[in-house]
Design an enzyme around this catalytic site. Structure first.
Site, short mmCIF file in Angstrom:
data_model
loop_
_atom_site.label_atom_id
_atom_site.label_comp_id
_atom_site.label_asym_id
_atom_site.label_seq_id
_atom_site.Cartn_x
_atom_site.Cartn_y
_atom_site.Cartn_z
N LYS A 1 0.83 -1.21 0.00
CA LYS A 1 0.00 0.00 0.00
C LYS A 1 0.86 1.26 0.00
CE LYS A 1 -3.82 -2.23 2.46
NZ LYS A 1 -4.61 -2.28 3.73
N GLY B 1 0.83 -4.37 10.30
CA GLY B 1 2.05 -4.02 9.58
C GLY B 1 2.10 -2.53 9.32
N CYS C 1 -0.47 0.83 6.19
CA CYS C 1 -0.78 -0.06 7.32
C CYS C 1 -1.74 -1.15 6.87
CB CYS C 1 -1.44 0.71 8.47
SG CYS C 1 -0.39 1.93 9.27
N ASP C 2 -1.62 -2.30 7.51
CA ASP C 2 -2.59 -3.37 7.29
C ASP C 2 -2.67 -4.23 8.54
OD1 ASP C 2 -4.25 -4.73 4.99
OD2 ASP C 2 -3.33 -6.35 6.14
N SER C 3 -3.89 -4.64 8.89
CA SER C 3 -4.09 -5.43 10.10
C SER C 3 -4.73 -6.77 9.78
CB SER C 3 -4.99 -4.69 11.10
OG SER C 3 -4.41 -3.46 11.52
#
Length: 221
Positions: free
Chosen positions: A70, A124, A87-89
């Site tokens: 991203k 992340g 960000c990624d969850s």
């Protein structure tokens, strides 16, 4: 000594490569007003390609992979002269990776597995210094253990019916309707919202950027 004041305009603009209202609110509460640019990353395709190349990924690695994708996608499309944060969850439960549920049925099944148990929320974070050639690009994953209440079937059905679990990784929030169903967390609670402020500060420092370089309009006196 007279009070010092952070300039209204930060010296280093921050671009948030995420559509998440919770991440935006977290940054704003910390005095950061980012430019929001949503990435065009196909998450399923990115994970599939990485898995084909490297084999099965650990849940924390999935979060970091997508955060990087991203950030790099947005950095290639904007010219803000600042830093881009992706960000990624994902939620890890029984070693499995869980993102946003595909539909209400999946959200219901997941909550009936989660209730009364614990999972690990991995977020992340990837930072791209877009201020010029040779800028830093780095990232890390923050992980927080989340303990869930033992919901009844009726509570699960009612919560899923609100629609909230369908729009968030792990099918729950800690800062919304789902907050009543999180009994405890071990680690950074901001991370459960989707963005770890302490980790972001560390990444900025590693890139040679001070925390108050990205903060604007906050009186320190």
């Amino acid at each position: 000594m007279p009070p010092s004041t952070v300039p209204d305009t930060p010296s280093v603009p921050l671009v948030l490569a995420s559509a998440s209202p919770a991440r935006l609110a977290t940054l704003r509460s910390a005095g950061i007003e980012p430019v929001v640019v949503v990435s065009g990353v196909d998450e399923d395709l990115a994970v599939a390609e990485a898995t084909e190349r490297y084999g099965v990924l650990e849940p924390a690695d999935v979060a970091l992979l997508l955060a990087r994708a991203k950030a790099e996608d947005v950095a290639a499309r904007v010219d803000e002269g600042g830093v881009v944060l992706g960000c990624d969850s994902v939620l890890e439960l029984d070693g499995e990776v869980h993102g946003k549920p595909a539909d209400a049925a999946e959200a219901t099944r997941r909550w009936r597995r989660m209730r009364g148990r614990s999972g690990v929320l991995h977020t992340g974070h990837w930072l791209v210094d877009d201020r010029g050639a040779g800028g830093a690009t780095l990232g890390a994953t923050a992980s927080t253990t989340v303990h869930f209440a033992d919901l009844s079937d009726e509570e699960v059905d009612a919560y899923v019916a609100t629609g909230e679990p369908l729009s968030v990784a792990g099918a729950f929030t800690i800062d919304g309707l789902g907050g009543a169903f999180v009994t405890a967390v071990e680690g950074d609670h901001h991370n459960v919202v989707g963005l770890s402020l302490p980790l972001l500060r560390e990444l900025l420092a590693d890139a040679g950027i001070g925390w108050f370089d990205v903060v604007g309009g906050v009186d320190q006196g």
